[in-house]
Motif scaffolding. Structure first.
Motif, PDB file in Angstrom:
ATOM      1  N   SER B 320       0.960  -1.163   0.079  1.00  0.00           N
ATOM      2  CA  SER B 320       0.044   0.001  -0.021  1.00  0.00           C
ATOM      3  C   SER B 320       0.914   1.165  -0.001  1.00  0.00           C
ATOM      4  N   PHE B 321       0.073   2.334  -0.102  1.00  0.00           N
ATOM      5  CA  PHE B 321       1.281   3.756  -0.318  1.00  0.00           C
ATOM      6  C   PHE B 321       1.704   4.056   1.102  1.00  0.00           C
ATOM      7  N   GLU B 322       2.685   4.210   1.226  1.00  0.00           N
ATOM      8  CA  GLU B 322       3.272   4.870   2.567  1.00  0.00           C
ATOM      9  C   GLU B 322       3.593   6.190   2.293  1.00  0.00           C
ATOM     10  N   LYS B 323       3.570   7.001   3.381  1.00  0.00           N
ATOM     11  CA  LYS B 323       4.013   8.292   3.191  1.00  0.00           C
ATOM     12  C   LYS B 323       5.717   8.308   3.349  1.00  0.00           C
ATOM     13  N   GLY B 324       5.990   9.356   2.816  1.00  0.00           N
ATOM     14  CA  GLY B 324       7.455   9.565   2.685  1.00  0.00           C
ATOM     15  C   GLY B 324       8.086  10.443   3.553  1.00  0.00           C
ATOM     16  N   TYR B 325       9.351  10.281   4.050  1.00  0.00           N
ATOM     17  CA  TYR B 325      10.109  10.966   5.057  1.00  0.00           C
ATOM     18  C   TYR B 325      11.445  11.619   4.178  1.00  0.00           C
ATOM     19  N   ARG B 326      11.689  12.846   4.297  1.00  0.00           N
ATOM     20  CA  ARG B 326      12.747  13.481   3.445  1.00  0.00           C
ATOM     21  C   ARG B 326      13.832  12.959   4.049  1.00  0.00           C
ATOM     22  N   LEU B 327      14.869  12.627   3.280  1.00  0.00           N
ATOM     23  CA  LEU B 327      16.010  11.839   3.754  1.00  0.00           C
ATOM     24  C   LEU B 327      16.907  12.766   4.813  1.00  0.00           C
ATOM     25  N   ASP B 328      17.172  14.076   4.428  1.00  0.00           N
ATOM     26  CA  ASP B 328      17.751  14.928   5.107  1.00  0.00           C
ATOM     27  C   ASP B 328      17.312  15.582   6.271  1.00  0.00           C
ATOM     28  N   ALA B 329      15.813  15.517   6.384  1.00  0.00           N
ATOM     29  CA  ALA B 329      15.094  16.261   7.250  1.00  0.00           C
ATOM     30  C   ALA B 329      15.201  15.532   8.831  1.00  0.00           C
ATOM     31  N   HIS B 330      14.675  16.149   9.743  1.00  0.00           N
ATOM     32  CA  HIS B 330      14.754  15.600  11.009  1.00  0.00           C
ATOM     33  C   HIS B 330      13.907  14.451  11.457  1.00  0.00           C
ATOM     34  N   TRP B 331      14.008  13.403  10.836  1.00  0.00           N
ATOM     35  CA  TRP B 331      13.142  12.287  11.418  1.00  0.00           C
ATOM     36  C   TRP B 331      14.035  11.000  11.884  1.00  0.00           C
ATOM     37  N   PRO B 332      14.725  11.311  13.014  1.00  0.00           N
ATOM     38  CA  PRO B 332      15.549  10.181  13.463  1.00  0.00           C
ATOM     39  C   PRO B 332      15.138   8.924  13.710  1.00  0.00           C
ATOM     40  N   THR B 333      13.981   8.970  14.333  1.00  0.00           N
ATOM     41  CA  THR B 333      12.997   7.665  14.688  1.00  0.00           C
ATOM     42  C   THR B 333      12.839   6.754  13.411  1.00  0.00           C
ATOM     43  N   GLU B 334      12.188   7.656  12.744  1.00  0.00           N
ATOM     44  CA  GLU B 334      11.616   7.073  11.509  1.00  0.00           C
ATOM     45  C   GLU B 334      12.911   6.142  10.674  1.00  0.00           C
ATOM     46  N   GLN B 335      13.912   7.258  10.485  1.00  0.00           N
ATOM     47  CA  GLN B 335      15.113   6.744   9.685  1.00  0.00           C
ATOM     48  C   GLN B 335      15.475   5.542  10.514  1.00  0.00           C
ATOM     49  N   ALA B 336      15.804   5.570  11.675  1.00  0.00           N
ATOM     50  CA  ALA B 336      16.428   4.272  12.379  1.00  0.00           C
ATOM     51  C   ALA B 336      15.530   3.247  11.926  1.00  0.00           C
ATOM     52  N   GLN B 337      14.372   3.279  12.058  1.00  0.00           N
ATOM     53  CA  GLN B 337      13.347   2.266  12.005  1.00  0.00           C
ATOM     54  C   GLN B 337      13.273   1.593  10.702  1.00  0.00           C
ATOM     55  N   TYR B 338      13.156   2.530   9.523  1.00  0.00           N
ATOM     56  CA  TYR B 338      13.172   2.099   8.297  1.00  0.00           C
ATOM     57  C   TYR B 338      14.476   2.125   7.478  1.00  0.00           C
ATOM     58  N   LEU B 339      15.422   2.802   7.707  1.00  0.00           N
ATOM     59  CA  LEU B 339      16.683   2.640   7.107  1.00  0.00           C
ATOM     60  C   LEU B 339      18.127   2.324   7.917  1.00  0.00           C
ATOM     61  N   ASN B 340      17.648   2.237   9.358  1.00  0.00           N
ATOM     62  CA  ASN B 340      18.676   2.041  10.073  1.00  0.00           C
ATOM     63  C   ASN B 340      19.776   2.967  10.118  1.00  0.00           C
ATOM     64  N   PHE B 372      12.591   5.397  -8.203  1.00  0.00           N
ATOM     65  CA  PHE B 372      13.178   4.667  -7.156  1.00  0.00           C
ATOM     66  C   PHE B 372      14.507   4.649  -7.247  1.00  0.00           C
ATOM     67  N   LEU B 373      15.324   4.718  -6.160  1.00  0.00           N
ATOM     68  CA  LEU B 373      16.667   4.528  -6.226  1.00  0.00           C
ATOM     69  C   LEU B 373      17.219   3.146  -5.631  1.00  0.00           C
ATOM     70  N   PRO B 374      17.844   2.752  -6.447  1.00  0.00           N
ATOM     71  CA  PRO B 374      18.308   1.369  -6.196  1.00  0.00           C
ATOM     72  C   PRO B 374      19.164   1.309  -4.891  1.00  0.00           C
ATOM     73  N   VAL B 375      19.183   0.421  -3.893  1.00  0.00           N
ATOM     74  CA  VAL B 375      19.777   0.413  -2.735  1.00  0.00           C
ATOM     75  C   VAL B 375      20.210  -0.800  -2.242  1.00  0.00           C
ATOM     76  N   ARG B 376      21.089  -1.027  -1.391  1.00  0.00           N
ATOM     77  CA  ARG B 376      21.595  -2.099  -1.060  1.00  0.00           C
ATOM     78  C   ARG B 376      21.671  -2.330   0.493  1.00  0.00           C
ATOM     79  N   GLY B 377      21.214  -3.290   0.948  1.00  0.00           N
ATOM     80  CA  GLY B 377      21.206  -3.551   2.501  1.00  0.00           C
ATOM     81  C   GLY B 377      20.645  -2.404   3.077  1.00  0.00           C
ATOM     82  N   GLN B 378      21.526  -1.820   4.338  1.00  0.00           N
ATOM     83  CA  GLN B 378      20.669  -0.877   5.338  1.00  0.00           C
ATOM     84  C   GLN B 378      21.576   0.220   4.744  1.00  0.00           C
ATOM     85  N   VAL B 379      20.906   1.525   4.566  1.00  0.00           N
ATOM     86  CA  VAL B 379      21.371   2.738   4.001  1.00  0.00           C
ATOM     87  C   VAL B 379      21.971   3.442   5.253  1.00  0.00           C
ATOM     88  N   MET B 380      23.279   3.712   5.116  1.00  0.00           N
ATOM     89  CA  MET B 380      23.767   4.557   6.412  1.00  0.00           C
ATOM     90  C   MET B 380      23.774   5.834   6.074  1.00  0.00           C
TER      91      MET B 380
END
Lengths: 65, 711
Positions: B320-340, B372-380
């Motif tokens: 289903s559609f998921e709302k997006g979080y900007r990569l450089d923005a201040h979403w530390p919790t979401e970033q840790a959960q979704y991108l580690n 979509f940008l291709p990624v590999r593993g967990q993006v740091m």
């Protein structure tokens, strides 16, 4: 009330301009009647009509009300 | 007695130049709206057609708007505009069931497949839309009699056009906005005052009042024309990055997404080329034509993910559609959960990743536009090498994507990733570190029962054989990571499963998992789905990762459209999503000859750290933590409504009568105004001045001059 309105009627029939005291009496009458109108109407309806609809939709008289 | 009709008090007469300016301004604003409508609903007519349509319509309307009967038409036009504005708001229309049903009926009756669907009819439809929009804007200008609402609305429109339009639309609408708004700004005719000034009359101005707005309009037009002339042909580069970033954050907070965005963030197995049939998986694979999508600096073959799927219906994988979080923005919790994010993790996590997940740096260059940008593993971390106005986002699916616009060909970026090397059997310290890590802290995602139940859900038509097989394969293994690793190697090493791109069609009531376990042949979709179902049966949250397997072309590893691939990602507490590839044979997980195919080492009991907090074995028994104030958010819109009610009902009780006193040109006009107002009041009180009735007769009706209310 008749005393206040009589100068206007006279003006319509060709008399000159009313004096400033007569205009002041008209203003007082108008203010008193406005409170009567407001007592008679529902508050919300009154505000909607007097503050929004009347100034917006009347191009002639109440433009600056 | 002759009856004399009292003359009416007339307002200051407006000149024809002022009327022309109003027509011009409203037309410009209508063009802005129409451009926005075109962005949302691209139709056949082009921008020049829009301009001519709107110009014609507005001139006609300018001649007619003074009629009262045009008000209902204005309301209708406004309703039509509101309809087009409401369309992308699916949540809102979902609540308005009646409206939704009506428009469903309306669209179902649109003759899109009939001979009526021709360019000519679409031209007429377009013209009608512009007519409605122009009616709305012009009527709004005449009704509100203030310029600031139009300036505000126009500014918001500009923001949206900046967001969603292409370069030419952006430039055009900005020019039109400049031309239309600045004359309104310098001279607010309807309120009788100039902006930024307390003077309410024009007498103090040196020039005639229309000349000020005309001059400002000419100046703004010159600026707009100069802007259009100076801009390069491709204006996409001038869009400000911080503007799109701010809007991306706004979208994240407000969850306001257009239908275009929602459709652009959908990649299906069908569009990847891994699902030949529309409604179910399986069947003989027909790969798409070869086309290089991106170039990497990788030295060896690897898997690059573009999206994941979380729901297996038994027929196919969906998300289903998921709302997006900007990569450089201040979403530390979401970033840790979704991108580690590395910063959110602790020392135990670092110790484990040092053993298992080496850090790599991968540079990817797009050769085709991509959402979509291709990624590999967990993006740091991610570094852009090509400046771009598009805000990069991530979502709960772990996608790294861009909204609204694809990144152009040539866009290059370097990502720091944790690339798991799970092809070898892990050393024992890795298992120890894993056990310590898993049992150390409480994982916020796994604490969420909704998350857990969503990712371990099994479809109803799955046979019990799948669950039994997973237990058989992982019998006696205590460490969950080791069990999943055994499952990922099961199809490669045991029972003679082979990679086959022509496994045959799946039966209607069958699913690919049971088909694979029965026939022992299939391609990556079969194996990944089977492993996902088996790990889910074990209670490990699992999703399907979809992307591409890089192939070597002329010495470099490239992403080829002809090599789509799916594999499995499993979630472990405090570790995050780890990738596993179960496909044997010709697939990516082909056993290398130099590696001895050993049986996995005998399992060892994990050390039991005594000082660590006790953790329940089954996530089913986790406490259901209530989320406070979550219910408040959907009702936040009540606050302005309550404020409006207070302002409408309570505050007027403290009002005086109109505080605005008009300066009359003569005492006669003042008396005339009061007289008309008193007549209106008497009408409200039930004593209207009848036709042909004089004031004396009206007063006589009261009874000797006594007012009914003021007596």
């Amino acid at each position: 009330m008749a005393d206040a309105l009589r100068p206007v009627e006279a003006m319509h029939y060709g008399d000159g301009e009313p004096t400033s005291e007569q205009v002041e009496a008209l203003s007082v009458l108008r203010t008193a009647l406005e409170f009567a109108v407001r007592r008679r109407m529902n508050g919300v309806v009154y505000v909607l009509w007097r503050r929004v609809l009347l100034p917006r939709f009347s191009f002639r008289t109440y433009r600056y009300a | 007695m002759k009856t004399v009709t009292p003359p009416s008090v007339k307002s200051a007469k407006e000149t024809w130049i002022e009327l022309l300016l109003d027509v011009l301004c409203s037309w410009m604003l209508a063009v802005s709206v129409c451009l926005l409508v075109d962005v949302q609903f691209p139709t056949i007519a082009g921008t020049p057609a829009i301009l001519w349509h709107t110009a014609l319509v507005t001139v006609v309307l300018a001649l007619l708007t003074r009629k009262w009967w045009l008000l209902p038409a204005t309301v209708g036009g406004g309703a039509l505009v509101a309809f087009f504005w409401l369309l992308p708001w699916e949540e809102l229309t979902a609540k308005l069931t009646v409206v939704k049903e009506f428009f469903a009926w309306w669209f179902s009756n649109l003759p899109l497949d009939s001979p009526w669907y021709t360019p000519e009819t679409m031209h007429i439809l377009h013209w009608l839309i512009h007519l409605a929009v122009s009616v709305g804007v012009f009527a709004l200008l005449r009704l509100v009699r203030r310029s600031w609402p139009l300036v505000l609305v126009g500014g918001l429109l500009q923001a949206f056009i900046f967001l969603f339009a292409n370069a030419s639309n952006t430039t055009l609408s900005l020019s039109f906005y400049l031309v239309s708004v600045f004359p309104l700004l310098v001279r607010d005719r309807y309120s009788g005052r100039r902006m930024f000034s307390r003077r309410t009359r024009y007498q103090s101005m040196a020039a005639p009042r229309w000349s000020v707005s005309l001059l400002s309009g000419v100046l703004c037009a010159a600026v707009a024309v100069g802007m259009v002339m100076l801009l390069p042909g491709d204006t996409s580069g001038i869009r400000l990055r911080f503007c799109s970033d701010a809007v991306a954050d706004l979208q994240t907070v407000s969850e306001w997404y257009t239908d275009d965005q929602r459709s652009n963030t959908e990649i299906t197995l069908e569009s990847l080329g891994l699902q030949p049939y529309r409604y179910r998986l399986g069947g003989d694979l027909v790969l798409p034509e070869s086309k290089v999508l991106a170039v990497t600096d990788l030295k060896e073959e690897t898997l690059l993910k573009v999206t994941t799927f979380d729901t297996f219906t038994g027929k196919k994988w969906t998300n289903s559609f998921e709302k997006g979080y900007r990569l450089d923005a201040h979403w530390p919790t979401e970033q840790a959960q979704y991108l580690n994010s590395l910063s959110a993790q602790n020392d135990r996590w670092a110790k484990f990743t040092d053993l298992l997940l080496p850090r790599k740096s991968i540079t990817v260059t797009l050769t085709e536009p991509a959402y979509f940008l291709p990624v590999r593993g967990q993006v740091m971390g991610l570094t852009e090498h090509t400046p771009s106005k598009n805000a990069l986002s991530f979502n709960a699916r772990g996608d790294l994507l861009t909204y609204t616009y694809p990144q152009k060909a040539g866009y290059s970026y370097t990502m720091e990733v944790l690339d798991p090397d799970l092809s070898n059997y892990l050393p024992e310290p890795a298992y120890d570190a894993f056990t310590v890590l898993v049992m150390s802290d409480r994982d916020p995602l796994m604490a969420d029962n909704a998350f857990y139940n969503h990712y371990v859900a099994l479809p109803g038509n799955l046979s019990e054989d799948v669950r039994q097989r997973s237990y058989d394969v992982t019998d006696g293994v205590a460490v969950k990571l080791e069990a999943v690793l055994m499952l990922s190697r099961y199809f490669s090493l045991k029972d003679g499963y082979i990679y086959d791109e022509n496994p045959g069609m799946t039966g209607y009531n069958d699913n690919v998992v049971d088909q694979l376990l029965r026939t022992k042949k299939g391609y990556c979709v079969h194996y990944a789905t089977a492993m996902a179902m088996m790990t889910r049966a074990m209670g490990v949250p699992t999703r399907l990762a979809a992307g591409y397997k890089t192939v070597e072309q002329e010495g470099v590893q490239v992403v080829d459209a002809a090599s789509p691939y799916v594999w499995v990602e499993c979630y472990f507490d405090n570790v995050g999503w780890l990738s596993f590839d179960p496909t044997p044979g010709e697939g990516f997980n082909k056993p290398k000859e130099d590696k001895p195919q050993l049986e996995p080492p005998p399992p060892t009991d994990p050390p039991e750290p005594e000082e660590l907090p006790e953790k329940p074995e089954e996530p089913f028994e986790k406490l259901d933590m209530p989320v406070y104030f979550e219910w408040v958010l959907p009702y936040l819109w009540l606050i302005p409504v309550i404020l409006l009610i207070i302002r409408g009902c309570v505050a007027p009780r403290f009002y005086r009568l109109s505080g605005v006193r008009r300066r009359y040109k003569s005492t006669r006009r003042q008396a005339e105004h009061y007289y008309q107002d008193i007549l209106r009041q008497l009408r409200c009180l039930g004593y209207p001045l009848g036709r042909g009735e004089t004031l004396s007769e009206l007063l006589a009706r009261f009874g000797d001059g006594q007012s009914p209310e003021t007596a």
